[in-house]
Design a protein around this motif. Structure first.
Motif, mmCIF file in Angstrom:
data_model
loop_
_atom_site.group_PDB
_atom_site.id
_atom_site.type_symbol
_atom_site.label_atom_id
_atom_site.label_comp_id
_atom_site.label_asym_id
_atom_site.label_seq_id
_atom_site.Cartn_x
_atom_site.Cartn_y
_atom_site.Cartn_z
ATOM 1 N N PRO A 49 3.683 10.414 -12.485
ATOM 2 C CA PRO A 49 2.720 9.316 -12.344
ATOM 3 C C PRO A 49 3.279 7.967 -12.789
ATOM 4 N N ALA A 50 4.280 7.975 -13.645
ATOM 5 C CA ALA A 50 4.877 6.712 -14.086
ATOM 6 C C ALA A 50 5.789 6.114 -13.018
ATOM 7 N N ALA A 51 6.140 6.910 -12.009
ATOM 8 C CA ALA A 51 7.086 6.464 -10.984
ATOM 9 C C ALA A 51 6.408 6.043 -9.679
ATOM 10 N N VAL A 52 5.089 5.902 -9.683
ATOM 11 C CA VAL A 52 4.389 5.435 -8.478
ATOM 12 C C VAL A 52 3.951 3.994 -8.699
ATOM 13 N N GLU A 53 3.842 3.258 -7.604
ATOM 14 C CA GLU A 53 3.409 1.865 -7.726
ATOM 15 C C GLU A 53 2.268 1.587 -6.760
ATOM 16 N N PRO A 54 1.238 0.888 -7.233
ATOM 17 C CA PRO A 54 0.136 0.536 -6.339
ATOM 18 C C PRO A 54 0.651 -0.372 -5.222
ATOM 19 N N VAL A 55 0.182 -0.101 -3.999
ATOM 20 C CA VAL A 55 0.619 -0.877 -2.845
ATOM 21 C C VAL A 55 -0.537 -1.686 -2.263
ATOM 22 N N SER A 56 -1.660 -1.020 -2.045
ATOM 23 C CA SER A 56 -2.770 -1.693 -1.390
ATOM 24 C C SER A 56 -4.031 -0.850 -1.560
ATOM 25 N N PHE A 57 -5.109 -1.329 -0.984
ATOM 26 C CA PHE A 57 -6.341 -0.558 -0.947
ATOM 27 C C PHE A 57 -7.090 -0.913 0.325
ATOM 28 N N ALA A 58 -8.034 -0.044 0.672
ATOM 29 C CA ALA A 58 -8.922 -0.298 1.802
ATOM 30 C C ALA A 58 -10.288 0.255 1.427
ATOM 31 N N GLN A 59 -11.327 -0.352 1.976
ATOM 32 C CA GLN A 59 -12.666 0.128 1.643
ATOM 33 C C GLN A 59 -13.573 0.133 2.853
ATOM 34 N N GLY B 232 -19.979 4.404 -0.056
ATOM 35 C CA GLY B 232 -18.797 3.785 0.519
ATOM 36 C C GLY B 232 -17.548 4.476 -0.006
ATOM 37 N N ILE B 233 -16.421 4.151 0.572
ATOM 38 C CA ILE B 233 -15.141 4.749 0.168
ATOM 39 C C ILE B 233 -14.170 3.631 -0.161
ATOM 40 N N VAL B 234 -13.440 3.792 -1.253
ATOM 41 C CA VAL B 234 -12.336 2.907 -1.601
ATOM 42 C C VAL B 234 -11.102 3.790 -1.717
ATOM 43 N N ILE B 235 -10.078 3.500 -0.920
ATOM 44 C CA ILE B 235 -8.821 4.253 -0.992
ATOM 45 C C ILE B 235 -7.773 3.368 -1.662
ATOM 46 N N LEU B 236 -7.186 3.890 -2.735
ATOM 47 C CA LEU B 236 -6.084 3.229 -3.424
ATOM 48 C C LEU B 236 -4.789 3.848 -2.918
ATOM 49 N N LEU B 237 -3.911 3.038 -2.339
ATOM 50 C CA LEU B 237 -2.648 3.526 -1.798
ATOM 51 C C LEU B 237 -1.520 3.232 -2.783
ATOM 52 N N TYR B 238 -0.776 4.277 -3.130
ATOM 53 C CA TYR B 238 0.362 4.172 -4.043
ATOM 54 C C TYR B 238 1.646 4.525 -3.303
ATOM 55 N N ARG B 239 2.705 3.795 -3.566
ATOM 56 C CA ARG B 239 4.017 4.112 -3.002
ATOM 57 C C ARG B 239 4.671 5.166 -3.884
ATOM 58 N N VAL B 240 5.152 6.231 -3.239
ATOM 59 C CA VAL B 240 5.832 7.326 -3.925
ATOM 60 C C VAL B 240 7.246 7.396 -3.362
ATOM 61 N N GLY B 241 8.228 6.998 -4.148
ATOM 62 C CA GLY B 241 9.603 6.993 -3.668
ATOM 63 C C GLY B 241 10.366 8.255 -4.005
ATOM 64 N N GLU C 204 -5.926 0.634 8.591
ATOM 65 C CA GLU C 204 -5.809 -0.576 7.775
ATOM 66 C C GLU C 204 -4.672 -0.443 6.755
ATOM 67 N N LEU C 205 -4.578 0.711 6.095
ATOM 68 C CA LEU C 205 -3.530 0.913 5.086
ATOM 69 C C LEU C 205 -2.135 0.887 5.711
ATOM 70 N N ALA C 206 -1.985 1.480 6.885
ATOM 71 C CA ALA C 206 -0.672 1.492 7.541
ATOM 72 C C ALA C 206 -0.245 0.081 7.927
ATOM 73 N N ALA C 207 -1.192 -0.735 8.365
ATOM 74 C CA ALA C 207 -0.869 -2.125 8.716
ATOM 75 C C ALA C 207 -0.380 -2.878 7.483
ATOM 76 N N LYS C 208 -1.031 -2.670 6.363
ATOM 77 C CA LYS C 208 -0.625 -3.325 5.121
ATOM 78 C C LYS C 208 0.747 -2.817 4.677
ATOM 79 N N LEU C 209 0.972 -1.515 4.809
ATOM 80 C CA LEU C 209 2.264 -0.931 4.430
ATOM 81 C C LEU C 209 3.378 -1.524 5.283
#
Length: 145
Positions: free
Chosen positions: A73-83, A92-101, A134-139
């Motif tokens: 969990p320390a190696a992930v970084e927040p990238v974006s969100f969509a709601q 409603g739904i809020v999705i938090l997108l994290y980058r996992v390298g 929406e998340l893929a466009a932001k990514l």
């Protein structure tokens, strides 16, 4: 807010998702189980944050349950969100997108109809739930090919 018990009647459902990179410009997408909402559509893997669970803890749990991989969990970084706002009786739904390298293990579809590695351009051609569009466009804007 008189009469509103947010603890027992949340206005938004919190969901986490992983943007898992193979390091070569491709991202892992997971195909939703056919029997669930948006069944058969491609999404970033993840799921609901449980009560008293931190989002990164939920991400670790969900990626293990869905893909049989382990992440730090320390190696992930927040990238974006969509709601998506509430509709009728559904929260409603809020999705938090994290980058996992980095991850340990070989991803496999423990749940769902399959997985695949795709460039952002290829992801654009997949059928996806609206929030994953929406998340893929932001990514793609953050990590262009």
């Amino acid at each position: 807010m008189a009469g509103c018990d947010v603890k027992n009647n949340p206005t938004y459902l919190l969901v986490v998702a992983g943007a898992i990179s193979d390091g070569a410009g491709r991202w892992l997408m997971h195909r939703r189980p056919l029997a669930k909402a948006h069944g058969g559509l491609w999404e970033f893997p993840g799921g609901k944050v449980e009560v008293f669970e931190k989002p990164t803890e939920a991400l670790v749990r969900e990626l293990y349950e869905e893909l049989d991989i382990e992440i730090d969990p320390a190696a992930v970084e927040p990238v974006s969100f969509a709601q998506h706002d509430a509709v009728d009786d559904e929260p409603g739904i809020v999705i938090l997108l994290y980058r996992v390298g980095e991850f340990a293990g070989t991803p496999r579809a423990v749940e769902g109809e399959g997985i695949g590695w795709f460039t952002v351009a290829e992801i654009d051609g997949l059928e996806r739930p609206p929030l994953d569009v929406e998340l893929a466009a932001k990514l793609g804007r953050l990590f262009p090919e």
